[in-house]
Write a protein that holds these residues in place. Structure first.
Motif, PDB file in Angstrom:
ATOM      1  N   ARG A  91     -24.472 115.914   0.719  1.00  0.00           N
ATOM      2  CA  ARG A  91     -24.702 115.095   1.914  1.00  0.00           C
ATOM      3  C   ARG A  91     -23.588 115.331   2.929  1.00  0.00           C
ATOM      4  N   ASN A  92     -23.880 115.064   4.167  1.00  0.00           N
ATOM      5  CA  ASN A  92     -22.949 115.193   5.296  1.00  0.00           C
ATOM      6  C   ASN A  92     -22.550 116.629   5.610  1.00  0.00           C
ATOM      7  N   VAL A  93     -23.260 117.600   5.056  1.00  0.00           N
ATOM      8  CA  VAL A  93     -23.019 119.015   5.368  1.00  0.00           C
ATOM      9  C   VAL A  93     -24.341 119.594   5.870  1.00  0.00           C
ATOM     10  N   PRO A  94     -24.354 120.245   7.041  1.00  0.00           N
ATOM     11  CA  PRO A  94     -25.607 120.802   7.547  1.00  0.00           C
ATOM     12  C   PRO A  94     -26.175 121.850   6.592  1.00  0.00           C
ATOM     13  N   HIS A  95     -27.488 121.838   6.454  1.00  0.00           N
ATOM     14  CA  HIS A  95     -28.128 122.864   5.636  1.00  0.00           C
ATOM     15  C   HIS A  95     -29.537 123.141   6.129  1.00  0.00           C
ATOM     16  N   SER A  96     -30.033 124.301   5.731  1.00  0.00           N
ATOM     17  CA  SER A  96     -31.398 124.713   6.021  1.00  0.00           C
ATOM     18  C   SER A  96     -31.746 125.824   5.040  1.00  0.00           C
ATOM     19  N   PHE A  97     -33.016 126.170   4.988  1.00  0.00           N
ATOM     20  CA  PHE A  97     -33.408 127.312   4.156  1.00  0.00           C
ATOM     21  C   PHE A  97     -34.541 128.061   4.822  1.00  0.00           C
ATOM     22  N   LYS A  98     -34.650 129.335   4.444  1.00  0.00           N
ATOM     23  CA  LYS A  98     -35.707 130.203   4.948  1.00  0.00           C
ATOM     24  C   LYS A  98     -36.364 130.864   3.744  1.00  0.00           C
ATOM     25  N   ILE A  99     -37.672 130.833   3.726  1.00  0.00           N
ATOM     26  CA  ILE A  99     -38.428 131.482   2.661  1.00  0.00           C
ATOM     27  C   ILE A  99     -38.545 132.964   3.013  1.00  0.00           C
ATOM     28  N   LEU A 100     -38.133 133.813   2.100  1.00  0.00           N
ATOM     29  CA  LEU A 100     -38.181 135.263   2.295  1.00  0.00           C
ATOM     30  C   LEU A 100     -39.412 135.788   1.563  1.00  0.00           C
ATOM     31  N   GLY A 101     -40.414 136.165   2.287  1.00  0.00           N
ATOM     32  CA  GLY A 101     -41.684 136.560   1.697  1.00  0.00           C
ATOM     33  C   GLY A 101     -42.761 135.579   2.141  1.00  0.00           C
ATOM     34  N   GLU A 102     -43.928 135.674   1.519  1.00  0.00           N
ATOM     35  CA  GLU A 102     -45.054 134.825   1.920  1.00  0.00           C
ATOM     36  C   GLU A 102     -44.889 133.369   1.514  1.00  0.00           C
ATOM     37  N   LYS A 103     -44.305 133.140   0.326  1.00  0.00           N
ATOM     38  CA  LYS A 103     -44.162 131.769  -0.178  1.00  0.00           C
ATOM     39  C   LYS A 103     -43.060 131.731  -1.219  1.00  0.00           C
ATOM     40  N   ALA A 104     -42.667 130.521  -1.550  1.00  0.00           N
ATOM     41  CA  ALA A 104     -41.685 130.311  -2.616  1.00  0.00           C
ATOM     42  C   ALA A 104     -42.048 129.037  -3.366  1.00  0.00           C
ATOM     43  N   ARG A 105     -41.710 129.035  -4.628  1.00  0.00           N
ATOM     44  CA  ARG A 105     -41.855 127.818  -5.451  1.00  0.00           C
ATOM     45  C   ARG A 105     -40.454 127.378  -5.828  1.00  0.00           C
ATOM     46  N   LEU A 106     -40.172 126.110  -5.608  1.00  0.00           N
ATOM     47  CA  LEU A 106     -38.841 125.605  -5.885  1.00  0.00           C
ATOM     48  C   LEU A 106     -38.873 124.182  -6.395  1.00  0.00           C
ATOM     49  N   LEU A 107     -37.846 123.844  -7.141  1.00  0.00           N
ATOM     50  CA  LEU A 107     -37.609 122.452  -7.497  1.00  0.00           C
ATOM     51  C   LEU A 107     -36.625 121.903  -6.488  1.00  0.00           C
ATOM     52  N   ASN A 108     -36.894 120.692  -6.019  1.00  0.00           N
ATOM     53  CA  ASN A 108     -35.990 120.004  -5.102  1.00  0.00           C
ATOM     54  C   ASN A 108     -35.564 118.715  -5.785  1.00  0.00           C
ATOM     55  N   LEU A 109     -34.288 118.658  -6.144  1.00  0.00           N
ATOM     56  CA  LEU A 109     -33.696 117.459  -6.753  1.00  0.00           C
ATOM     57  C   LEU A 109     -33.018 116.679  -5.643  1.00  0.00           C
ATOM     58  N   ILE A 110     -33.449 115.450  -5.436  1.00  0.00           N
ATOM     59  CA  ILE A 110     -32.917 114.598  -4.376  1.00  0.00           C
ATOM     60  C   ILE A 110     -32.187 113.427  -5.038  1.00  0.00           C
ATOM     61  N   THR A 111     -30.896 113.256  -4.699  1.00  0.00           N
ATOM     62  CA  THR A 111     -30.111 112.172  -5.288  1.00  0.00           C
ATOM     63  C   THR A 111     -29.390 111.379  -4.195  1.00  0.00           C
ATOM     64  N   PRO A 112     -29.556 110.082  -4.127  1.00  0.00           N
ATOM     65  CA  PRO A 112     -30.550 109.296  -4.862  1.00  0.00           C
ATOM     66  C   PRO A 112     -31.958 109.667  -4.420  1.00  0.00           C
ATOM     67  N   GLY A 113     -32.946 109.109  -5.078  1.00  0.00           N
ATOM     68  CA  GLY A 113     -34.321 109.547  -4.877  1.00  0.00           C
ATOM     69  C   GLY A 113     -35.112 108.865  -3.782  1.00  0.00           C
ATOM     70  N   THR A 114     -34.489 108.093  -2.941  1.00  0.00           N
ATOM     71  CA  THR A 114     -35.233 107.313  -1.955  1.00  0.00           C
ATOM     72  C   THR A 114     -36.040 108.168  -0.983  1.00  0.00           C
ATOM     73  N   MET A 115     -35.580 109.353  -0.651  1.00  0.00           N
ATOM     74  CA  MET A 115     -36.284 110.184   0.321  1.00  0.00           C
ATOM     75  C   MET A 115     -37.611 110.729  -0.216  1.00  0.00           C
ATOM     76  N   TRP A 116     -37.850 110.553  -1.498  1.00  0.00           N
ATOM     77  CA  TRP A 116     -39.139 110.910  -2.099  1.00  0.00           C
ATOM     78  C   TRP A 116     -40.274 110.239  -1.335  1.00  0.00           C
ATOM     79  N   ALA A 117     -40.051 109.026  -0.879  1.00  0.00           N
ATOM     80  CA  ALA A 117     -41.087 108.279  -0.163  1.00  0.00           C
ATOM     81  C   ALA A 117     -41.500 109.005   1.120  1.00  0.00           C
ATOM     82  N   TYR A 118     -40.579 109.723   1.751  1.00  0.00           N
ATOM     83  CA  TYR A 118     -40.916 110.510   2.939  1.00  0.00           C
ATOM     84  C   TYR A 118     -41.968 111.563   2.590  1.00  0.00           C
ATOM     85  N   PHE A 119     -41.745 112.292   1.503  1.00  0.00           N
ATOM     86  CA  PHE A 119     -42.686 113.339   1.098  1.00  0.00           C
ATOM     87  C   PHE A 119     -44.055 112.740   0.776  1.00  0.00           C
TER      88      PHE A 119
END
Length: 160
Positions: A91-119
């Motif tokens: 947290r408090n550090v800027p971040h972003s990601f770019k998918i290289l290729g057509e698609k990617a499968r990833l696990l996203n661990l969010i701690t704490p989990g409150t932002m799950w409600a956004y998804f």
């Protein structure tokens, strides 16, 4: 309906696939299951579905690439990840990601989990087999404003 039946329905709904940003995800662990401590999402996203650079003020994120390749930028550092590799975005550090290729499968661990409600709020249940949409339709201006409002006001996320 008894409590066991209600929990079974909730469990099924949580683990069902949901359409999101031209791809899909399912919840592996919800905040409800972890006492709010974390959430884990299994996401399949097409290239172009990546969020703009942003800062979480309340959550840490961990990304684990299961299939495909991604480039993740955290602060001023950029790292390319392949299947089996992971990275922590504090947290408090800027971040972003770019998918290289057509698609990617990833696990996203969010701690704490409150932002799950956004998804959950900005996705829809999949009908039939989940699939990646080849022609990603961008959200409407109204949807973008709603997403930005929720992210900035409710989750204290900052875009950079």
């Amino acid at each position: 309906m008894n409590e066991l039946e209600k929990k079974s329905i909730a469990q099924t709904e949580r683990h069902a696939f949901r359409n999101y940003q031209g791809g899909y995800f399912k919840t592996l662990i919800s905040p409800e299951q972890s006492g709010g401590s974390l959430a884990i999402l299994d996401l399949v996203l097409p290239a172009g579905a990546e969020p703009p650079p942003h800062i979480h003020t309340q959550e840490d994120e961990t990304f684990v690439v299961l299939e495909g390749k991604m480039e993740v930028r955290i602060g001023n550092a950029s790292v390319k990840l392949e299947a089996g590799e992971s990275i922590f975005a504090p947290r408090n550090v800027p971040h972003s990601f770019k998918i290289l290729g057509e698609k990617a499968r990833l696990l996203n661990l969010i701690t704490p989990g409150t932002m799950w409600a956004y998804f959950m709020a900005f996705s829809e249940p999949c009908v039939g087999e989940p699939k990646v949409t080849k022609s990603l339709q961008p959200p409407s201006p109204e949807q973008i404003q709603s997403m930005i409002s929720v992210l900035t006001n409710l989750y204290q996320l900052k875009f950079v």
